[in-house]
Design a protein around this motif. Structure first.
Motif, PDB file in Angstrom:
ATOM      1  N   ALA A  22      -7.844   1.737  -2.559  1.00 24.57           N
ATOM      2  CA  ALA A  22      -8.968   0.956  -2.029  1.00 24.57           C
ATOM      3  C   ALA A  22      -9.778   0.342  -3.165  1.00 24.57           C
ATOM      4  N   THR A  51      -7.747  -2.529  -4.877  1.00 26.35           N
ATOM      5  CA  THR A  51      -7.528  -3.732  -4.068  1.00 26.35           C
ATOM      6  C   THR A  51      -8.822  -4.354  -3.563  1.00 26.35           C
ATOM      7  N   VAL A  88       0.842  -1.201   0.000  1.00 22.11           N
ATOM      8  CA  VAL A  88       0.000   0.000   0.000  1.00 22.11           C
ATOM      9  C   VAL A  88       0.876   1.250   0.000  1.00 22.11           C
ATOM     10  N   VAL A 103      -5.475   7.175  -1.632  1.00 19.78           N
ATOM     11  CA  VAL A 103      -6.024   6.148  -0.748  1.00 19.78           C
ATOM     12  C   VAL A 103      -7.302   5.575  -1.350  1.00 19.78           C
ATOM     13  N   ALA A 104      -8.158   6.445  -1.873  1.00 12.32           N
ATOM     14  CA  ALA A 104      -9.419   5.983  -2.474  1.00 12.32           C
ATOM     15  C   ALA A 104      -9.150   5.089  -3.685  1.00 12.32           C
ATOM     16  N   TRP A 158      -9.096   0.502   5.727  1.00 13.08           N
ATOM     17  CA  TRP A 158      -8.082  -0.547   5.709  1.00 13.08           C
ATOM     18  C   TRP A 158      -6.811  -0.018   5.050  1.00 13.08           C
ATOM     19  N   VAL A 159      -6.975   0.668   3.922  1.00 12.78           N
ATOM     20  CA  VAL A 159      -5.834   1.222   3.199  1.00 12.78           C
ATOM     21  C   VAL A 159      -5.131   2.275   4.057  1.00 12.78           C
ATOM     22  N   ARG A 174     -10.628  -3.143  -1.180  1.00 11.76           N
ATOM     23  CA  ARG A 174     -10.645  -2.929   0.272  1.00 11.76           C
ATOM     24  C   ARG A 174     -11.310  -1.600   0.576  1.00 11.76           C
ATOM     25  N   LYS A 175     -11.645  -1.420   1.851  1.00 12.94           N
ATOM     26  CA  LYS A 175     -12.211  -0.143   2.279  1.00 12.94           C
ATOM     27  C   LYS A 175     -11.087   0.866   2.481  1.00 12.94           C
ATOM     28  N   GLN A 176     -11.432   2.131   2.397  1.00  7.71           N
ATOM     29  CA  GLN A 176     -10.437   3.183   2.546  1.00  7.71           C
ATOM     30  C   GLN A 176      -9.800   3.150   3.934  1.00  7.71           C
ATOM     31  N   HIS A 219       0.957   4.120  -2.850  1.00 12.78           N
ATOM     32  CA  HIS A 219       0.720   5.520  -2.497  1.00 12.78           C
ATOM     33  C   HIS A 219       1.903   6.393  -2.917  1.00 12.78           C
TER      34      HIS A 219
END
Length: 179
Positions: free
Chosen positions: A76, A79, A62, A72-73, A85-86, A81-83, A66
């Motif tokens: 997410a 992947t 991650v 981040v969005a 989690w990221v 995943r939720k923001q 980045h």
């Protein structure tokens, strides 16, 4: 890769094992070239079901995405995943001291306590991680130790807390209320 070189996407630990054993030939699956960020996402996906990636492995991927300028969005979305989690993985990638990250890799320290340690500088993280490990603190005790460390007014108080954390994180049972 696009220039014809091979890049390991999945199997870093297996490759190291093969090399350590002296192997000169290793069985592989070669995939067509993809964009650099897609390769990083493939790394997460390829390790998702059996959970062979550590929390820090995820954090490093991650963090790398980045640092490539991906938000981040967007990470997410890529992947699945939720923001949140990221954001937590990014926090671990950017704020943990190397020695604490190593403890998380070795599963000597859990991610919950690692997140709490991110609120401190590297030296304090290292001291608190050593103290938590030395006294075999449970997660809630480690979190109490971090909170108590934040509340200390002086270096002398912090030093005392690190020397004898059990008095704070495992206080003696109090007598029952007279009421």
């Amino acid at each position: 890769t696009e220039d014809g070189r091979l890049e390991v996407i999945d199997g870093f630990k297996r490759l190291c094992h093969w090399r350590d054993c002296g192997a000169t030939t290793v069985p592989v699956v070669v995939e067509p070239p993809v964009a650099k960020f897609e390769a990083k996402v493939l790394l997460l996906w390829s390790n998702a079901p059996p959970r062979t990636l550590s929390t820090m492995d995820e954090a490093r991927v991650v963090g790398s995405l980045h640092s490539d300028g991906i938000s981040v969005a967007a990470v997410a979305a890529m992947t699945g995943r939720k923001q949140g989690w990221v954001a937590k993985r990014l926090l671990l990638a950017t704020r943990l001291s190397p020695s604490v990250a190593d403890r998380v890799d070795r599963r000597e320290l859990g991610p919950t306590l690692a997140y709490a340690l991110c609120s401190l500088g590297s030296e304090a993280q290292d001291e608190l991680a050593r103290t938590a490990w030395r006294h075999r603190l449970k997660v809630h005790e480690g979190l109490a130790l971090v909170a108590a460390f934040h509340c200390c007014d002086s270096d002398a108080e912090r030093k005392q807390l690190l020397a004898q954390p059990l008095e704070v994180v495992r206080p003696a049972r109090r007598s029952t209320s007279p009421l």
